[in-house]
Design a protein around this motif. Sequence first.
Motif, PDB file in Angstrom:
ATOM      1  N   ASP A 324     -23.370 -20.065 -31.237  1.00 16.87           N
ATOM      2  CA  ASP A 324     -23.543 -19.177 -30.100  1.00 16.87           C
ATOM      3  C   ASP A 324     -24.924 -18.528 -30.201  1.00 16.87           C
ATOM      4  O   ASP A 324     -25.209 -17.831 -31.174  1.00 16.87           O
ATOM      5  CB  ASP A 324     -22.417 -18.126 -30.172  1.00 16.87           C
ATOM      6  N   PRO A 325     -25.795 -18.747 -29.202  1.00 18.70           N
ATOM      7  CA  PRO A 325     -27.150 -18.174 -29.297  1.00 18.70           C
ATOM      8  C   PRO A 325     -27.142 -16.646 -29.295  1.00 18.70           C
ATOM      9  O   PRO A 325     -28.113 -16.016 -29.712  1.00 18.70           O
ATOM     10  CB  PRO A 325     -27.862 -18.733 -28.061  1.00 18.70           C
ATOM     11  N   ASP A 326     -26.049 -16.054 -28.842  1.00 17.48           N
ATOM     12  CA  ASP A 326     -25.963 -14.590 -28.849  1.00 17.48           C
ATOM     13  C   ASP A 326     -25.401 -14.033 -30.148  1.00 17.48           C
ATOM     14  O   ASP A 326     -25.233 -12.821 -30.286  1.00 17.48           O
ATOM     15  CB  ASP A 326     -25.086 -14.102 -27.689  1.00 17.48           C
ATOM     16  N   ASP A 327     -25.069 -14.914 -31.070  1.00 15.65           N
ATOM     17  CA  ASP A 327     -24.557 -14.428 -32.355  1.00 15.65           C
ATOM     18  C   ASP A 327     -25.659 -13.618 -33.048  1.00 15.65           C
ATOM     19  O   ASP A 327     -26.716 -14.150 -33.385  1.00 15.65           O
ATOM     20  CB  ASP A 327     -24.144 -15.615 -33.229  1.00 15.65           C
ATOM     21  N   PRO A 328     -25.427 -12.317 -33.239  1.00 18.37           N
ATOM     22  CA  PRO A 328     -26.501 -11.475 -33.797  1.00 18.37           C
ATOM     23  C   PRO A 328     -26.878 -11.842 -35.225  1.00 18.37           C
ATOM     24  O   PRO A 328     -27.959 -11.482 -35.685  1.00 18.37           O
ATOM     25  CB  PRO A 328     -25.909 -10.066 -33.739  1.00 18.37           C
ATOM     26  N   THR A 329     -26.020 -12.569 -35.933  1.00 21.67           N
ATOM     27  CA  THR A 329     -26.336 -12.890 -37.329  1.00 21.67           C
ATOM     28  C   THR A 329     -27.361 -14.016 -37.440  1.00 21.67           C
ATOM     29  O   THR A 329     -27.692 -14.438 -38.535  1.00 21.67           O
ATOM     30  CB  THR A 329     -25.071 -13.258 -38.127  1.00 21.67           C
ATOM     31  N   GLY A 330     -27.866 -14.471 -36.282  1.00 18.20           N
ATOM     32  CA  GLY A 330     -28.972 -15.425 -36.285  1.00 18.20           C
ATOM     33  C   GLY A 330     -30.308 -14.769 -36.625  1.00 18.20           C
ATOM     34  O   GLY A 330     -31.305 -15.458 -36.821  1.00 18.20           O
ATOM     35  N   ASP A 331     -30.346 -13.444 -36.674  1.00 20.69           N
ATOM     36  CA  ASP A 331     -31.567 -12.730 -37.067  1.00 20.69           C
ATOM     37  C   ASP A 331     -31.362 -12.031 -38.401  1.00 20.69           C
ATOM     38  O   ASP A 331     -30.264 -11.516 -38.672  1.00 20.69           O
ATOM     39  CB  ASP A 331     -31.916 -11.638 -36.036  1.00 20.69           C
ATOM     40  N   ILE A 332     -32.416 -11.983 -39.189  1.00 24.57           N
ATOM     41  CA  ILE A 332     -32.334 -11.266 -40.467  1.00 24.57           C
ATOM     42  C   ILE A 332     -33.226 -10.027 -40.442  1.00 24.57           C
ATOM     43  O   ILE A 332     -32.761  -8.914 -40.623  1.00 24.57           O
ATOM     44  CB  ILE A 332     -32.685 -12.193 -41.646  1.00 24.57           C
ATOM     45  N   MET A 333     -34.506 -10.224 -40.236  1.00 29.46           N
ATOM     46  CA  MET A 333     -35.428  -9.083 -40.175  1.00 29.46           C
ATOM     47  C   MET A 333     -36.702  -9.491 -39.457  1.00 29.46           C
ATOM     48  O   MET A 333     -36.907 -10.654 -39.139  1.00 29.46           O
ATOM     49  CB  MET A 333     -35.757  -8.547 -41.577  1.00 29.46           C
ATOM     50  N   GLN A 334     -37.549  -8.488 -39.198  1.00 26.29           N
ATOM     51  CA  GLN A 334     -38.776  -8.742 -38.444  1.00 26.29           C
ATOM     52  C   GLN A 334     -40.004  -8.306 -39.249  1.00 26.29           C
ATOM     53  O   GLN A 334     -39.962  -7.282 -39.944  1.00 26.29           O
ATOM     54  CB  GLN A 334     -38.725  -7.928 -37.148  1.00 26.29           C
ATOM     55  N   PHE A 335     -41.067  -9.093 -39.141  1.00 23.80           N
ATOM     56  CA  PHE A 335     -42.356  -8.718 -39.723  1.00 23.80           C
ATOM     57  C   PHE A 335     -43.316  -8.392 -38.584  1.00 23.80           C
ATOM     58  O   PHE A 335     -43.393  -9.144 -37.617  1.00 23.80           O
ATOM     59  CB  PHE A 335     -42.932  -9.862 -40.557  1.00 23.80           C
ATOM     60  N   ARG A 336     -44.005  -7.277 -38.693  1.00 25.15           N
ATOM     61  CA  ARG A 336     -45.013  -6.918 -37.695  1.00 25.15           C
ATOM     62  C   ARG A 336     -46.379  -6.959 -38.373  1.00 25.15           C
ATOM     63  O   ARG A 336     -46.636  -6.165 -39.284  1.00 25.15           O
ATOM     64  CB  ARG A 336     -44.776  -5.497 -37.183  1.00 25.15           C
ATOM     65  N   VAL A 337     -47.201  -7.851 -37.900  1.00 28.77           N
ATOM     66  CA  VAL A 337     -48.510  -8.001 -38.551  1.00 28.77           C
ATOM     67  C   VAL A 337     -49.459  -6.992 -37.910  1.00 28.77           C
ATOM     68  O   VAL A 337     -50.362  -7.344 -37.154  1.00 28.77           O
ATOM     69  CB  VAL A 337     -49.027  -9.450 -38.436  1.00 28.77           C
ATOM     70  N   THR A 338     -49.204  -5.717 -38.183  1.00 24.97           N
ATOM     71  CA  THR A 338     -49.914  -4.634 -37.501  1.00 24.97           C
ATOM     72  C   THR A 338     -50.808  -3.836 -38.421  1.00 24.97           C
ATOM     73  O   THR A 338     -51.604  -3.025 -37.968  1.00 24.97           O
ATOM     74  CB  THR A 338     -48.896  -3.658 -36.879  1.00 24.97           C
TER      75      THR A 338
END
Length: 511
Positions: A324-338
């Motif tokens: 399911d593309p809406d399954d939230p467990t498809g994401d772990i964390m985000q990197f911001r190259v800021t």
Amino acid sequence: MSPTLEKFVDRLPIMKVLQPNHRTKNGPYYEVRMEEFRQKLHRDLPPTRLWGYNRQFPGPTFEVKQDEPIRVRWTNHLPNRHILPIDGSVHNVANEPQVRTVVHLHGSETKPDSDGYPEAWFTNGFKETGPSFSREVYEYPNHQRATTLWYHDHAMGITRLNVYAGLAGMYIIRNEHEKALHLPSGKYEIPLLIQDRSFNQDGSLAYPRQPDDAAANLPNPSIVPAFNGDTILANGKVWPYLEVEPRKYRFRVLNGSNTRSYQLMLDSGQPFYQIGSDGGLLKNTVKIEQIGVEPAERVDVIVDFSKLKGKTVVMKNNLGANADPDDPTGDIMQFRVTKPLSRKDTSKIPRHLSRIPSLKQNNITAIRQLKLVGSTDEYDRPLLLLDNKKWHDPVTEKPELGTTEIWSLVNVTNFTHPIHIHLVQFQVLDRRPFDLERYNQDGKIDYTGTATAPAPNERGWKDTIAAPSAQITRVIAKFAPYTGDYVWHCHILEHEDYDMMRPFTVIDPDE
Ligand code: C2O
Ligand code: CU
Ligand code: CU
């Protein structure tokens, strides 16, 4: 189901490095307290009641030097009622104190009396102790390759609950060889402990009391055969973000989840450069787009953000084409190259990393066929076993000290089990598929293909290995340098607790 939680609103925490209480001529000495406390795991969640080491979740990180032994006194200051549902029908747990703990340093080469044997548990103040308890202060020799280990609770029959409550942390062994490689280090080297959890509206941890479709005759609480949380945490925050500079970073990734495995990938399409596995550096760096990480496995990777200034990159968990593309467990964390580049990136991604002598050259003393099998218990619940034996059956695996053995893990169940052996770092020989349907009919192994070598990133030292369904996974290990009682088990904690764990004893033939 957890309340809906917005992603990438909390900064990734970095676990504190633990300082020794004092140093003696025998090396650093630490005291670590297990306590109950509350901690905020997401901006929009009330603080969660947790159990952790030194009031931290995850626990503080040990930083030790190769060949410098340390001693740790782990103490239990937890309340005497558990915060999660205990199934008294597994392992006689009903007759034991509810809150029992024992700490295991996963992946370490440690004497049996410091290895956290499941029956060496102890309660608050050491008031009560399990049958195998023998000492309060544990010794870790650190006489092994530089690598990422982790420590976690291992108490008989309730490991899944103690770890879920928060009892886990990281342990890093360093050495000069690794330093000389000029890998990204300091603030560019980041431990990432990934776990899944579910929450109630009030922020408390949610863990099932019984399986979903529980029959009326089941014990209550009743152990579940698998647990997958609906949120993903890194270093104790739900879906955090990390601001990074446009440069190379090293991430020591650990899957500390109970059941969930991950397929790590970056949504920028970039590769990982994997430099290490459970037991330390690989022979050569492996450029890899997707990395499977089973519970308890570690992968040491470098990610290069240098060309991504101003961009964001999400570390994903690839759930597969049918998911399911809406399954939230498809994401772990985000990197911001800021972040601006603070100084020139002089770190390296070496092609060659270390020498790995093959154990295949050794004289093989025993080849053991060990089946991973499913059966059912008296309540008709799934009961997963190692070679059809339960924890309490007599010890059958007794390698002699210093000998090399091949363990053939024959998985006749329908899913992958991450198999972990204490004391040793082993090597993977190969995997070979067989006809499971045929096996289920007449018990015969009919190969359906040739044996395949392990993937490039599995060609280093391992202590936990994916043993897929309908395959024979062969590993080779040298049983040294200590004799005594250890355990091997599936690292899906719901399996380990019931009853996919077995003792093994390293024996000294001259004694
Ligand atoms: Cu990570 Cu026997 O455990
Ligand atoms: Cu272990
Ligand atoms: Cu399993």
